[in-house]
Design an enzyme around this catalytic site. Sequence first.
Site, mmCIF file in Angstrom:
data_model
loop_
_atom_site.group_PDB
_atom_site.id
_atom_site.type_symbol
_atom_site.label_atom_id
_atom_site.label_comp_id
_atom_site.label_asym_id
_atom_site.label_seq_id
_atom_site.Cartn_x
_atom_site.Cartn_y
_atom_site.Cartn_z
ATOM 1 N N GLU A 85 36.660 55.199 35.570
ATOM 2 C CA GLU A 85 37.828 56.069 35.344
ATOM 3 C C GLU A 85 37.584 56.925 34.097
ATOM 4 O O GLU A 85 37.815 58.130 34.099
ATOM 5 C CB GLU A 85 39.068 55.191 35.178
ATOM 6 C CG GLU A 85 40.370 55.929 35.382
ATOM 7 C CD GLU A 85 41.557 54.981 35.201
ATOM 8 O OE1 GLU A 85 42.673 55.488 35.077
ATOM 9 O OE2 GLU A 85 41.344 53.736 35.160
ATOM 10 N N ARG A 138 31.497 36.975 36.482
ATOM 11 C CA ARG A 138 32.251 36.117 37.399
ATOM 12 C C ARG A 138 31.571 35.977 38.751
ATOM 13 O O ARG A 138 31.664 34.931 39.390
ATOM 14 C CB ARG A 138 33.687 36.635 37.581
ATOM 15 C CG ARG A 138 34.591 36.370 36.383
ATOM 16 C CD ARG A 138 36.065 36.488 36.792
ATOM 17 N NE ARG A 138 36.291 37.710 37.532
ATOM 18 C CZ ARG A 138 36.667 38.872 36.981
ATOM 19 N NH1 ARG A 138 36.893 38.954 35.694
ATOM 20 N NH2 ARG A 138 36.840 39.932 37.726
#
Lengths: 172, 172
Positions: free
Chosen positions: B97, B60
């Site tokens: 994470e 993006r």
Amino acid sequence: MTMSLEKCIRDIPDFPKPGILFRDITTLLNDKDAFREAVDSLCAMLKDVQIDCIVAAESRGFIFAGALAYQLRCGFAPIRKPGKLPYKTYRHTYELEYGEDALEIHQDAFPAGSKILVLDDLLATGGTTGAMISLVRKLKGEIAAVAFLIELTALNGRKKIEEYPVYSLIKY
Amino acid sequence: MTMSLEKCIRDIPDFPKPGILFRDITTLLNDKDAFREAVDSLCAMLKDVQIDCIVAAESRGFIFAGALAYQLRCGFAPIRKPGKLPYKTYRHTYELEYGEDALEIHQDAFPAGSKILVLDDLLATGGTTGAMISLVRKLKGEIAAVAFLIELTALNGRKKIEEYPVYSLIKY
């Protein structure tokens, strides 16, 4: 004019696999004058084409799509790998040399009847371009033109899309 | 001005996983006026920053990078996932994470001392931005600014990059 642009493209032998001569456009992108000339030349080539929205596939296709959507004052509808677009999508699965690949577009990317420019940095065998065209047609878009920065003419990708107006800036 | 842009961003609950509210910019990209306003506003925000080259990460990030590199008359150096860039690269590996991820830049993407704009569509926790900054520093680029279309302020990503000038157009 395009002679100078060709000089800004770097040839990388045996990438991504042995026997492939990869046309590396990052050296063109790094050069502000070459990038500007490439965008201006693509826009000039398309100046008589009425375009409501550009579609392009990730990742390299997004670079020129962003610049051209701004310059041509039209919208941009990204085509992405499965699972990347967050809303309802249509998917098109297509054959590769070994195995298959798929691309998706948002179902509401543009209204039916929109005039669409299908854009990519490179036309090789036309597999990705064919998938993009299928997705545009699924949304009932009207393909106004198909355009490329680079066309590898020996691979005959143009034959697969000859029912549409095809433009390419640099031919090898 | 940015109020109208916020209305063009679509909220998708539970994407890409439960509990995440995804800010979908494709609806902004599809809208030619909103896309144009977003690019113009980013350029206006950066008008006093001297920039030689923009770096942005796939996919993006490439959309606004293409438009801004053209408008700001600078080069563009793509940052990609491992194995995608065809020439010699530097790689930066960073923690997620769960597990880790890596990004690469071409070793000759820009000369040492170049003034660099690090650009992305979204600042969340700042993990990707930190990786991009590490790669720019590896090439001895001078970070002129770090800019985002959207900043998720509650995630405090700005804290990780506060030694640089940080700009964001839309704040949630």
